[in-house]
Scaffold this motif. Structure first.
Motif, PDB file in Angstrom:
ATOM      1  N   GLY A  22       0.832  -1.201   0.000  1.00 13.11           N
ATOM      2  CA  GLY A  22       0.000   0.000   0.000  1.00 13.11           C
ATOM      3  C   GLY A  22       0.862   1.243   0.000  1.00 13.11           C
ATOM      4  N   ARG A  23       0.206   2.392  -0.050  1.00  7.43           N
ATOM      5  CA  ARG A  23       0.915   3.676  -0.128  1.00  7.43           C
ATOM      6  C   ARG A  23       1.809   3.917   1.107  1.00  7.43           C
ATOM      7  N   LYS A  24       1.305   3.556   2.282  1.00 11.03           N
ATOM      8  CA  LYS A  24       2.074   3.797   3.521  1.00 11.03           C
ATOM      9  C   LYS A  24       3.323   2.927   3.575  1.00 11.03           C
ATOM     10  N   THR A  25       3.151   1.644   3.233  1.00 13.96           N
ATOM     11  CA  THR A  25       4.298   0.734   3.227  1.00 13.96           C
ATOM     12  C   THR A  25       5.305   1.192   2.176  1.00 13.96           C
ATOM     13  N   ALA A  26       4.799   1.588   1.006  1.00 10.02           N
ATOM     14  CA  ALA A  26       5.672   2.045  -0.082  1.00 10.02           C
ATOM     15  C   ALA A  26       6.519   3.224   0.394  1.00 10.02           C
ATOM     16  N   SER A  27       5.884   4.129   1.123  1.00 12.80           N
ATOM     17  CA  SER A  27       6.592   5.301   1.630  1.00 12.80           C
ATOM     18  C   SER A  27       7.672   4.880   2.631  1.00 12.80           C
ATOM     19  N   ARG A  28       7.322   3.931   3.505  1.00 11.34           N
ATOM     20  CA  ARG A  28       8.287   3.439   4.492  1.00 11.34           C
ATOM     21  C   ARG A  28       9.486   2.786   3.798  1.00 11.34           C
ATOM     22  N   LEU A  29       9.212   1.981   2.775  1.00  5.58           N
ATOM     23  CA  LEU A  29      10.290   1.306   2.054  1.00  5.58           C
ATOM     24  C   LEU A  29      11.176   2.316   1.334  1.00  5.58           C
ATOM     25  N   ALA A  30      10.547   3.346   0.736  1.00  3.75           N
ATOM     26  CA  ALA A  30      11.322   4.351  -0.002  1.00  3.75           C
ATOM     27  C   ALA A  30      12.262   5.096   0.945  1.00  3.75           C
ATOM     28  N   TYR A  31      11.763   5.499   2.119  1.00  6.55           N
ATOM     29  CA  TYR A  31      12.622   6.196   3.083  1.00  6.55           C
ATOM     30  C   TYR A  31      13.746   5.271   3.546  1.00  6.55           C
ATOM     31  N   TYR A  32      13.433   3.982   3.670  1.00  7.46           N
ATOM     32  CA  TYR A  32      14.456   3.020   4.088  1.00  7.46           C
ATOM     33  C   TYR A  32      15.564   2.940   3.035  1.00  7.46           C
ATOM     34  N   VAL A  33      15.151   2.903   1.761  1.00  4.47           N
ATOM     35  CA  VAL A  33      16.125   2.826   0.668  1.00  4.47           C
ATOM     36  C   VAL A  33      17.001   4.077   0.654  1.00  4.47           C
ATOM     37  N   LEU A  34      16.385   5.236   0.924  1.00  7.78           N
ATOM     38  CA  LEU A  34      17.156   6.488   0.934  1.00  7.78           C
ATOM     39  C   LEU A  34      18.207   6.487   2.042  1.00  7.78           C
TER      40      LEU A  34
END
Lengths: 199, 199
Positions: A22-34
């Protein structure tokens, strides 16, 4: 709102496009990748490109492989008189984990589903009929999932293969091992009852 | 077992390294990526590399940005007499969504946690003290999460800032809006009771 960062939004969009994310998980994963070290982030990106360019379908069974033919098709110890028909490459892995099945596979890459516009021509049925017509093949096991689409695809294919004089079988239905009678649905329980065997 | 495909295993490993993604989900995502059109898979890989190279921390507040300073720090309409101290960039987004807070932020990028070996020097506390020492700053809001680490970090920072003559505040504790008394834990309920206000 905080000024949006286009490259970050783009990364979130890509994660959110994955199934079950979902959008929230996607956001969490993106910040993790950064927050990853650069070498790790690059490694992740490269692993996507590498896997996509290396992995392709085996020309015989359509399982995924990075060699010309897949390891199962070219393994001469396998029993080439039996073909197990599955929906996806993951299903092949599930069967291989049992370490009991020694035959070959055929991966359909989908199921017939008129609602989703998937016709028999769009999945690898034609190749399967050609394989089944080989004299060496004695049995074709229909191992599609026990869903409406899985059932109808199994019936459709069995009608095409039976005239070739090849035995067509279907996986057994019944109680899953470790299952609970109380929680089993009526259809499963009915199938378990009708398919009962002597002990 | 099916012959392992190294490039596929590598992709699964990378997905499994993400937070909250188990081995099974990682495998499902990897197969999904393989089934994508090539241009889409490359786009995904590029979005990782791009985001990683474009996005960096704002030199003032340490929020993430793709410009020299972040949009909030360079926005002259924001109230620069208040600094809201948060743990992560996601927290900034959460506050911005309320559309009520008009002050500035300071992102710590972590919390003091002796158990995890995170000392005050490893998070952006020193910069915050320098910012708070500016005469224009009147209030610092400690908006770290209401956890043990969040609490102790808030107390640690407040002890450093108070001597500068700056007001230090903490977010209100109490019942979440739409919450259920029956399911509230004792500490939250106690805090809601002691922090009660006249209606």
């Amino acid at each position: 709102m905080s000024t949006p960062i286009p490259s970050l939004e783009n990364l979130i969009d890509h994660f959110a496009a994955l199934p079950g994310i979902g959008r929230k998980t996607a956001s969490r994963l993106a910040y993790y990748v950064l927050a990853m070290p650069e070498v790790e982030a690059k490694g992740f990106a490269e692993s996507i490109v590498m896997a996509h360019s290396m992995v392709h379908q085996c020309p015989i069974c359509h399982n995924l492989t990075d060699t010309e033919q897949c390891g199962i098709c070219k393994n001469e110890d396998r029993d080439n008189s039996v073909i197990c028909v599955v929906e996806s490459p993951q299903d092949v892995n599930a069967f291989e984990k049992t370490r009991e099945y020694k035959g070959l596979y055929h991966v359909l890459h989908g199921l017939i589903s008129p609602i989703d516009g998937i016709t028999p021509e769009q999945i690898h049925i034609k190749d399967l009929i050609i394989r089944a017509a080989d004299d060496v093949v004695e049995e074709v096991i229909m191992a599609t999932n026990p869903t409406v689409e899985g059932e109808s695809t199994a019936i459709y294919i069995s009608k095409l293969i039976k005239p070739l004089g090849v035995k067509v079988t279907r996986l057994a239905y019944g109680m899953p091992v470790g299952g609970n009678l109380e929680h089993a649905d009526e259809v499963t329980l009915y199938r378990a009852l009708t398919g009962r065997s002597e002990i």
